[in-house]
Design an enzyme around this catalytic site. Structure first.
Site, PDB file in Angstrom:
ATOM      1  N   HIS A  91      64.202  35.009   0.852  1.00  0.00           N
ATOM      2  CA  HIS A  91      63.480  34.808  -0.517  1.00  0.00           C
ATOM      3  C   HIS A  91      63.332  33.954  -1.350  1.00  0.00           C
ATOM      4  O   HIS A  91      62.030  33.670  -1.665  1.00  0.00           O
ATOM      5  CB  HIS A  91      63.682  36.232  -0.765  1.00  0.00           C
ATOM      6  N   LYS A 111      70.304  34.088   6.998  1.00  0.00           N
ATOM      7  CA  LYS A 111      70.206  34.648   6.130  1.00  0.00           C
ATOM      8  C   LYS A 111      69.350  36.059   6.319  1.00  0.00           C
ATOM      9  O   LYS A 111      68.126  35.721   6.691  1.00  0.00           O
ATOM     10  CB  LYS A 111      69.639  34.619   5.218  1.00  0.00           C
ATOM     11  N   SER A 149      68.665  39.952   4.978  1.00  0.00           N
ATOM     12  CA  SER A 149      69.497  41.061   4.091  1.00  0.00           C
ATOM     13  C   SER A 149      70.730  42.364   5.321  1.00  0.00           C
ATOM     14  O   SER A 149      71.100  43.245   4.971  1.00  0.00           O
ATOM     15  CB  SER A 149      68.380  42.263   3.674  1.00  0.00           C
TER      16      SER A 149
END
Lengths: 290, 290
Positions: free
Chosen positions: A37, A184, A186
């Site tokens: 993000h 990557k 979460s």
């Protein structure tokens, strides 16, 4: 950084910014930021006068059996990180603010959605189309940034912008990866130590598929089969899908003489991990969505 | 007046006008202008720096049995009249220009559409939603003008703008009428002499319905019945529908204690003629859509 909570205020600010001829870059998110993000925000920061980020967990894109309530949220950390990334306006609307009434209009897409991750999430992208239409009208961006980790979402946004002639440029940002190549996410924290080591094979297997294309293999079935074998060999998790499709149309392909996506998803114990690469006919990774 | 034929050029002009902080008024039409169209343009001319009109007969809003090809067209006369009305830009895209590819996204509305004229045109307003979404993104208006003669269309556009947070103000313009009260329409020329005399009873009957509301009649069934009787008495054509509904939600009403529409349609030999009035709870005609 200004935090804006109402649609009306955000839209008035955007209109004012357009009147001042400011170029607006926009990053739409559901929050719970990771480095991916933040890289979207950094790229938007470089390329625009003003950067707006929104955090909105959109109930419309969650199915009845999907856990909208449990979607991870961390507004304090997100707010701090957005500020550090140089965001000018952070738009944080409530569900009531975005959907004060039942939506009368339904948006629906037949193509590009019933493959890859969309296959197990019927209606998901219809909800994405509606919320992005609303957010684009509220934020009025010149450029909008989406991560190519969610390549299917990028394909859907590309269709939305083109079908409906939005005066917005879509920027697909390359997937941010760990040092060993794992994309990557979460969800990576849910991998145990052994799974974390195995997970790198997701990317490694896709790169093997790429090498086959470079080497002149044209048959998608052969490539998918070899990727599958590599994953079975190195990964304890269960393969959800491995697909090679045209990109961004996401249609079945008979050969690799076109832009294609090679994508895979694996169920580990506590997390489903996805990755993809987008290749041109020569097997070169397309680092920028075009 | 500049004539623009490509989406790209029109959108670039609109973006440039917004950069110059010009207020853009927009009148979307399918051409074959009558005084009603010109009144929309005149009102837009008064209220904006720049007025853009488009003529586009949208194939997406015609059903398979409806005559898209035979829809009346008269671009020379329309162009002349648009220029006389003080239009700055006339947007005349071809079908290929508006729909270069098959649309991937479908828009659909469940409410407000399966009543009145929409009842006999399934899918019609879905096509309207798509084309207006596209045109709004190409023309980037601050205000858009629609005639209340097509009150159902106005209700649909109101839902589109509100549901999707378009930064556009919708202006509903009162129906333009002949001296005797008949609503102006391209189709009035298809009435024979006798029918033309009778047709005034469409409006007269609706005004009788209004008088009943003013007099305190609350029951929609009674009002619709009296309107129907008046029409049967004075008109040779066949009544298609007479409906009293909430406005703009277009839902059935149990009483007249709200904003309502009283609408009727009649089949004459060669033309179907429609008319409506929108009333508040006191029975006053709402001359402006709010």
């Amino acid at each position: 950084m200004q935090i804006i909570r109402t649609v009306k205020e955000m839209q008035l600010i955007s209109i004012q910014l357009k009147n001042e001829q400011k170029q607006i870059g926009y990053v739409a998110t559901m929050g719970y930021f990771h480095e991916g993000h933040l890289n979207l925000m950094k790229q938007a920061r470089k390329e625009n006068d003003i950067v707006i980020t929104s955090i909105f967990v959109n109930p419309l894109q969650f199915g009845p059996n999907e856990d909208f309530e449990k979607y991870p949220r961390n507004k304090e950390k997100d707010t701090r990180e957005a500020e550090e990334a140089g965001i000018d306006y952070l738009f944080l609307p409530s569900v009531d603010e975005m959907y004060p009434d039942k939506q009368l209009i339904k948006m629906h897409m037949e193509r590009r959605v019933n493959v890859l991750c969309g296959n197990s999430r019927p209606g998901h992208f219809d909800g994405v189309l509606t919320v992005l239409t609303k957010l684009f009208h509220i934020v009025l961006p010149d450029k909008t940034y989406f991560g190519l980790k969610d390549a299917q979402q990028v394909a859907v946004v590309e269709a939305l912008i083109r079908d409906h002639n939005f005066p917005i440029k879509l920027i697909g940002v390359p997937t941010t990866r760990e040092a060993d190549g794992l994309a990557k996410s979460s969800r990576n924290v849910f991998l145990n130590e052994q799974e974390r080591k195995e997970a790198v094979w997701l990317y490694k297997s896709l790169l093997h598929g790429q090498q086959l294309v470079v080497d002149g293999v044209k048959n998608p079935d052969i490539i998918v089969k070899e990727v599958h074998e590599l994953l079975r060999e190195h990964v304890s998790g269960k393969v959800d899908y491995i697909e090679m499709l045209s990109y961004p149309d996401l249609l079945p392909v008979l050969d690799t003489n076109q832009n294609i996506i090679l994508a895979a998803a694996i169920y580990f114990e506590e997390a489903r991990i996805i990755d993809n690469i987008i290749l041109n006919a020569k097997g070169q990774i397309k680092s920028q969505f075009e």
